[in-house]
Enzyme design. Structure first.
Site: not given
Ligand code: AMP
Length: 220
Positions: A14, A89, A128, A161, A172
């Protein structure tokens, strides 16, 4: 003008696609995860609240995300469209976005779901490396930086990360299936969902997204 949501599990591409679309179409790539990480890095009030959830690989509570995104989407650069990555999400977040769009008499062009097998996701996320300074993303095998461990764009030292370590990745993916999968049904029911095979290569995925957006805009 283009207004789309990219859906897919962590590691489905994405972020890469959204950055490419940002360059090609001149609309901002808005990634909820990047916004949250910036808050954590700057130790803002929001950052302090969300960090424990992120460290565990859990979703941050909807209210916190909704405030943050309302703020971001009302900024001037988002008025001509955007590519959303990582938001919505949950169905609650999707409903809030829909309400916002309705109030502004706007529509999404499409919701694109990038489908990638789980084994591939584990491989992608495990390798990554991210720039903590400018958020550029690399992969040790498939997209290494020119100098090992150093960001090509800004020269900062790349990091893995915390939430890309194996145990958290598995968590996740579980969270994704449980909470994000229902979004596919939500957008399917609205006739917005378009599925793309996330294994066909970055350029081909972009081409398919462009075709989907063109078809959606022609249909209006
Ligand atoms: P990502 O980089 O999109 O994988 O997001 C990393 C982390 O941020 C996720 O594992 C969640 O803890 C939090 N997060 C990101 N976007 C959302 C969202 N829209 N709703 C809830 N938690 C989020």
């Amino acid at each position: 003008m283009i207004r789309i949501v990219l859906l897919g599990p962590p590691g489905s591409g994405k972020g890469t696609q959204a950055s490419a679309l940002e360059k090609r179409r001149g609309v901002p790539h808005i990634a909820s995860g990047d916004l949250l990480r910036a808050n954590v890095r700057d130790s803002t009030a929001l950052g302090r609240k969300v960090k424990p959830y992120m460290d565990r690989g859990e979703l941050v509570p909807d209210e916190l995300i909704l405030d943050m995104m309302a703020d971001r989407l009302s900024q001037p650069d988002a008025q001509q469209g955007y590519v959303l990555d990582g938001f919505p999400r949950t169905v609650k977040q999707a409903e809030a976005l829909e309400e916002r769009l309705r109030a502004l008499s706007q529509d999404l062009d499409a919701v694109v779901y990038l489908k990638v097998p789980e084994a591939e996701i584990l491989r992608r996320l495990g390798g990554r490396r991210t720039c903590p300074h400018c958020n550029a993303v690399y992969h040790v095998d498939t997209m290494p930086p020119k100098r090992e461990g150093i960001c090509d764009k800004c020269g900062a030292t790349l990091v893995q990360r915390d939430d890309e370590k194996p145990a958290v990745i598995r968590k996740r993916l579980e969270v994704y299936s449980a909470q994000t999968q229902p979004l596919l049904d939500y957008y399917q029911a609205r006739g917005l969902l378009r599925e793309i095979d996330g294994m066909i290569g970055v350029d081909n995925v972009i081409r398919e997204i462009e075709t989907i957006v063109a078809a959606a805009q022609a249909a209006v």
